[in-house]
Write a protein that holds these residues in place. Structure first.
Motif: not given
Lengths: 136, 136
Positions: A7-16, A106-112, B102-106, B108-113
């Motif tokens: 559930q926690e993992r799903t909560a991180m996802l960008p929706g369905n 969001p691009v920054g998060a991906l870059g990190t 660990s990739l789910l979070s960044p 996810g941020a892009l998906g939300t955007w």
């Protein structure tokens, strides 16, 4: 416990993302964001407006044609503005719109993530390829 | 004030992407992440391990061949594991590794955007194309 972790993992996802509409939206956005030149231009404009030649110098590896195409695409998507000043010769400035600026986070998060995990990916590839050649 | 705003924006950035090494890392990672099928498989595996056919059903629009290629690429990058259980017929499970998770979070941020801004991008494209046909 497994359920709670799931559930926690799903909560991180960008929706369905399996909803076709969502899938299409994310795909369309990725077509732009997944292009490394677009990302580099957006990030370079992150610290303020720049002229064409300033951008070209900042992104040393980009060709004139590719920079022109990339800027056109970003302008079309509403991420970048192109402003012509009527000087002689005319001065053209490129700048992020509010929409373009909102993409920096969001691009920054991906870059990190990329920087933190690039070595792991390279190592995984070497191991995978070594296993493959043993199998073959 | 402009300077402070510029500094704040710079602070959000993923470091100095103009360093060639960083640029190469981000490009390599984007080659994987920018691919919509990889993103969809990673997100689908986000709620637990799945068999090949479960993945195929979940991502209705993917072909068998494309799913095979995508899983192979993700396994090679160390993002997904492939586990064969010696049953008859053999059962094959795909799951995210810690790196993949660990990739789910960044992502996810892009998906939300993408979801939040898709309509704005579509509107910008329509306006840009309308201006273009007036010009031409």
């Amino acid at each position: 416990m497994t359920t709670r972790r799931a559930q926690e993992r799903t909560a991180m996802l960008p929706g369905n993302l399996h909803v076709p509409e969502d899938c299409r939206m994310v795909s369309e956005v990725l077509e732009r964001i997944g292009d490394k030149w677009s990302v580099l231009v957006v990030v370079t404009l992150g610290d303020g407006p720049k002229r064409f030649n300033e951008l070209r110098r900042a992104i040393a590896s980009i060709s004139q044609r590719m920079l022109t195409l990339t800027l056109r695409g970003l302008e079309r998507d509403g991420l970048v503005t192109r402003t012509v000043f009527p000087t002689i010769p005319p001065r053209v400035d490129y700048a992020l719109t509010d929409l373009g600026r909102s993409l920096l986070s969001p691009v920054g998060a991906l870059g990190t993530w990329a920087r933190q995990n690039h070595a792991r990916i390279v190592k995984a590839r070497v191991q995978f390829d070594a296993k493959g050649s043993n199998r073959g």
